[in-house]
Design a protein around this motif. Structure first.
Motif, PDB file in Angstrom:
ATOM      1  N   LYS A 427       0.814  -1.219   0.000  1.00 23.25           N
ATOM      2  CA  LYS A 427       0.000   0.000   0.000  1.00 23.25           C
ATOM      3  C   LYS A 427       0.847   1.269   0.000  1.00 23.25           C
ATOM      4  O   LYS A 427       0.350   2.356  -0.316  1.00 23.25           O
ATOM      5  N   GLU A 428       2.143   1.149   0.353  1.00 24.35           N
ATOM      6  CA  GLU A 428       3.026   2.310   0.381  1.00 24.35           C
ATOM      7  C   GLU A 428       3.406   2.775  -1.022  1.00 24.35           C
ATOM      8  O   GLU A 428       3.890   3.885  -1.195  1.00 24.35           O
ATOM      9  N   ASN A 429       3.209   1.928  -2.030  1.00 22.55           N
ATOM     10  CA  ASN A 429       3.504   2.355  -3.399  1.00 22.55           C
ATOM     11  C   ASN A 429       2.505   3.408  -3.853  1.00 22.55           C
ATOM     12  O   ASN A 429       1.297   3.279  -3.615  1.00 22.55           O
ATOM     13  N   LYS A 430       2.999   4.416  -4.528  1.00 22.35           N
ATOM     14  CA  LYS A 430       2.142   5.514  -4.989  1.00 22.35           C
ATOM     15  C   LYS A 430       1.529   5.226  -6.350  1.00 22.35           C
ATOM     16  O   LYS A 430       0.404   5.609  -6.633  1.00 22.35           O
ATOM     17  N   TRP A 431       2.312   4.529  -7.198  1.00 20.83           N
ATOM     18  CA  TRP A 431       1.905   4.339  -8.590  1.00 20.83           C
ATOM     19  C   TRP A 431       1.292   2.950  -8.746  1.00 20.83           C
ATOM     20  O   TRP A 431       1.936   2.010  -9.164  1.00 20.83           O
ATOM     21  N   ARG A 432       0.012   2.843  -8.375  1.00 17.52           N
ATOM     22  CA  ARG A 432      -0.666   1.554  -8.428  1.00 17.52           C
ATOM     23  C   ARG A 432      -2.167   1.766  -8.407  1.00 17.52           C
ATOM     24  O   ARG A 432      -2.661   2.835  -8.055  1.00 17.52           O
ATOM     25  N   ARG A 433      -2.888   0.710  -8.777  1.00 12.70           N
ATOM     26  CA  ARG A 433      -4.345   0.730  -8.655  1.00 12.70           C
ATOM     27  C   ARG A 433      -4.697   0.244  -7.246  1.00 12.70           C
ATOM     28  O   ARG A 433      -4.313  -0.862  -6.861  1.00 12.70           O
ATOM     29  N   PRO A 434      -5.421   1.057  -6.485  1.00 11.10           N
ATOM     30  CA  PRO A 434      -5.728   0.681  -5.093  1.00 11.10           C
ATOM     31  C   PRO A 434      -6.559  -0.598  -5.029  1.00 11.10           C
ATOM     32  O   PRO A 434      -7.536  -0.763  -5.749  1.00 11.10           O
TER      33      PRO A 434
END
Length: 757
Positions: A427-434
């Protein structure tokens, strides 16, 4: 027990220096540890779950009282320059907080287990009901992904969510319920094994029409699009013109490299091949490259010469299959239209791993009908070094504006404790689909961090833990040991190789001691013992900044001057006096190495001969995944275990031979522990997983941290995805190793774990 006798002195684990545990463990295996009460042989238990303690070899349950006397320092007598010099060295130094044994720490489970009752609320046709009766059940999201046929569809299939089941049931649904012409369907996978597995599953479904399944176009990108090329231009793309093997490609670029005066022993031609493949899959031609380093400049020239050679000889490689098909379609509009009419439905597996040329091909063929079902998980995109780009998944709606999105969020593989940890990491990644994965069961065992002193002890603790679990009924095949790079597996490979546990590793896993940098360092040591070792001599020429052509001059000088090959370096005529002075110093240093310990000898090669200067000048040779300078530090860790150079050389030769033997034997092992890089473990699952080196510099890798310092966040996010992939390979138990020291220096817990510990 915490006391024992070692080298005629009493030791106590509470006051024993932490760095000595591994040494005492090995001494116990050699029968050199004695019980102070009953004089029986002891061994040191060094595992993950229990605290270190001594136990009796013959009767492990036997307990003797701990010795009460004060503990004296042990006097070691090292040999140096042929003399025995007494040296007082206490191995019972007072412990400190930083060096004392730290027991394993369980991670908290922040995600309560909430298993939904699986109710079929969708209107299921009889075909899906028949599948359910045969044990093939679908949850709500899976059913939606199966039955939503028309138009573009993006299926975000999280780890362990049953994406293969969705793809196969969707294919069966299209064939049997929608009655879609099988020859109009294209099922694309990334491996032949995956394609075969899907067809096998399809054929196992009840009442499936075998003829329809066999009429589907299913396979890898390369196999499918090569068939198209063969159909339209069989002479140009005949199989006898295919360059199949890397050694064939290397032969071509090495020939081109001779014109640039690049040495085969010094220049990483194998990495050039990887770079060329990356450029081709990214649709970058030799003439459009903008080199960012001297190495890339040379690689670009070799790329150009490689392509010219293939064109002159009428040859092609695997990458050309996709590029050639793309060129064929864009230069033949009528042919493109025919294939757009032919293929009306596309099912693409592992969509997060797609590269530019693959994506452009799918876009071309699907442009008319837009019936693209892309299945993938952006959180598992870990192949950027091959040209894979998660942007195509993240921005799917950009090219397919009417796309529907289905999220498969139920994880059927891993326990609640493991899924909770994985969710908190990614979840700490910024560039992703939640998205948030939801587990289906709890194991009662939270993932654990354990804290070995260094790489050697890390390996010992893992092997001990596996032995403990197997003694309680576990199967060797239940276990996987995962690592960031091949080099990181040295210690665990050596520990398993000297155990009686069956294990297997990847077929292309090179022995640590066969790596270019390591081989060069060991060659200096070999020359110190045998000054006429011509093979070793050839491997030190690069680090001495001599061309391989100098080997002939050295051998000639040896005959004319009646001296050893090593001494012949003194007779080489160089352009400058300082070069001859450097060679003279090198000969002197090499002759002194045999009097040193292996560790001191490697230090001397680095500093006094200038090996580090050679590594800096050569750079990392374009390979961000396996940095050469790290090999020096890894070899130093291994060298600490040996007193004499010959011992290290014998060990290196033995381990290189064992590597080949284990790879051959592994083909026949069905029940064996798996050693694998995280990249190769993707898509697999194991009951228990151990992840090596969960510290900064290992995962995330040094190159990602360097990129972060330069303002580029993308490599760090991919490293976090890599850890996520590793974590989600585990079904029931997960152990993350956090060594106190890595490559001889203090290590820090991976920044990916600091918020979840």
């Amino acid at each position: 027990m915490k006391t024992a006798i070692y080298k005629a002195k009493h030791i106590h684990l509470d006051t024993l220096d932490r760095g000595q545990y591994q040494k005492v463990f090995l001494a116990g295996k050699n029968g050199d540890i004695i019980c102070p009460s009953c004089s029986e042989k002891l061994r040191l238990y060094l595992g993950i779950e229990g605290t270190p303690h001594f136990y009796h070899l013959q009767s492990p349950d036997k307990t003797c009282p701990d010795w009460k006397e004060s503990f004296q320092p042990i006097v070691e007598e090292p040999e140096r320059d042929g003399f025995i010099l007494p040296k007082s060295r206490a191995i019972t130094l007072p412990s400190t907080g930083s060096s004392s044994f730290e027991p394993l720490r369980r991670l908290e489970t922040h995600q309560p287990l909430q298993v939904k009752e699986k109710k079929t609320t969708y209107t299921a046709p009889s075909f899906l009901k028949d599948l359910q009766e045969s044990g093939v059940n679908l949850d709500e999201s899976q059913a939606k992904a199966v039955m939503d046929i028309d138009g573009p569809l993006l299926v975000l299939a999280g780890a362990g969510s049953g994406k293969t089941r969705v793809l196969t049931v969707r294919s069966a649904y299209m064939l049997e319920v929608m009655n879609i012409n099988p020859s109009s369907m294209m099922l694309v996978t990334f491996t032949s094994k995956a394609a075969a597995e899907m067809k096998k599953r399809l054929l196992a479904y009840p009442d499936i029409n075998r003829q329809k399944v066999n009429s589907m176009v299913a396979g890898t990108f390369h196999s499918i699009f090569y068939r198209i090329l063969m159909f339209h231009s069989p002479e140009r793309w005949a199989s006898n013109k295919l360059i199949k093997w890397d050694w064939q490609k290397e032969k071509i670029i090495k020939e081109a490299g001779r014109e640039l005066q690049l040495s085969e022993k010094e220049f990483a031609f194998d990495l050039v091949l990887q770079q060329i493949s990356f450029w081709k899959n990214s649709m970058v031609s030799p003439h459009t490259i903008k080199p960012e380093s001297e190495w890339e400049e040379k690689a670009a020239i070799l790329y150009r010469d490689y392509e010219n050679y293939k064109e002159q000889e009428g040859l092609f490689d695997f990458d050309d299959m996709l590029i050639g098909c793309h060129q064929l379609l864009i230069t033949s509009p009528m042919l493109l239209e025919q294939y757009q009419e032919r293929f009306q439905y596309f099912l693409i597996d592992e969509f997060q791993d797609i590269n530019k040329v693959q994506y452009e091909l799918i876009k071309l063929l699907a442009a008319k009908n837009n019936n693209v079902c892309a299945v993938g998980d952006d959180d598992q995109s870990i192949y950027s070094f091959r040209g894979s780009d998660p942007t195509y998944l993240l921005e799917f709606e950009k090219d397919f504006p009417t796309a529907k999105i289905v999220i498969l969020a139920e994880n059927y593989r891993s326990s609640n404790e493991i899924v909770s940890t994985a969710n908190r990491i990614i979840k700490e990644n910024k560039w992703r689909r939640p998205k948030k994965m939801m587990p289906q069961f709890a194991s009662g065992q939270a993932p654990a961090l354990f804290f070995p002193f260094d790489e050697e002890e890390e390996a010992t603790m893992i092997v001990t833990d596996i032995q403990d679990k197997i003694s309680l009924g576990a199967n060797p095949a239940d276990f996987a040991i995962l690592y960031r790079t091949h080099a990181a597996s040295r210690a665990i490979f050596e520990r398993l190789a000297t155990s009686n546990l069956p294990f297997k590793l990847e077929l292309d896993a090179e022995s640590f001691y066969e790596r270019r940098t390591v081989k060069s360092l060991l060659s200096f040591l070999k020359l110190s013992l045998n000054e006429d070792d011509s093979s070793a001599l050839s491997y030190i020429l690069g680090p001495l900044f001599l061309k391989q052509s100098a080997l002939g001059d050295i051998k000639a000088a040896s005959i004319l001057q009646d001296c050893t090959f090593l001494e012949s370096l003194l007779h080489l005529k160089m352009a400058h006096a300082f070069q001859e002075k450097k060679l003279k110093n090198t000969v002197s240093v090499i002759r002194l190495l045999k009097r040193m310990t292996p560790l001191d000898a490697i230090d001397a090669i680095e500093k006094e001969i200038g090996f580090q200067d050679f590594l800096k000048k050569r750079g990392n040779e374009g390979n961000k995944l396996e940095k050469g300078s790290d090999d020096v530090k890894d070899l130093k860790v291994a060298a600490k275990n040996f007193t004499h150079i010959q011992e290290l050389l014998d060990h290196a030769e033995h381990m290189a031979a064992m590597n080949k033997e284990i790879k051959n034997m592994g083909k026949h092992f069905h029940e064996a522990i798996t050693l694998s890089t995280i990249h190769r473990a993707k898509g697999l699952e194991y009951s228990t997983v151990y992840i090596l080196g969960a510290v900064d510099g290992s995962i995330p890798h040094d190159y990602a941290l360097e990129s972060l310092r330069n303002g580029d966040l993308a490599p760090l996010e991919e490293e976090r995805r890599l850890l996520y992939v590793a974590v989600t390979r585990a079904k029931n138990q997960l152990y993350l190793s956090v060594p106190v020291n890595r490559r001889g220096k203090k290590a820090n817990l991976s920044r990916f774990l600091t918020r979840i510990r």
